[in-house]
Design a protein around this motif. Structure first.
Motif: not given
Length: 62
Positions: A54-62
């Motif tokens: 989830k952290a990776i997913e959120l970082i990639k959204e930025k």
């Protein structure tokens, strides 16, 4: 629905999911546990993987 009702419903849903798949199985001593207060070794591994994904997913959204 009030915010407090939503929060309570959401929290209960998360708690139920954690009980179902993270704190049933063998603990760190190899003892079989069911709905223990702590997660099993595998449960902690699964939770860590979910949090990282989830952290990776959120970082990639930025």
């Amino acid at each position: 629905m009030k915010f407090s009702e939503f929060y309570e419903e959401s929290s209960l849903g998360v708690h139920k999911q954690l009980q179902q798949d993270l704190n049933t199985g063998a603990d760190y001593n190899g003892k079989e546990v069911i709905n223990d207060i702590h997660m099993t070794k595998i449960g902690y591994d699964i939770l860590g993987k979910r949090l990282a994904e989830k952290a990776i997913e959120l970082i990639k959204e930025k």
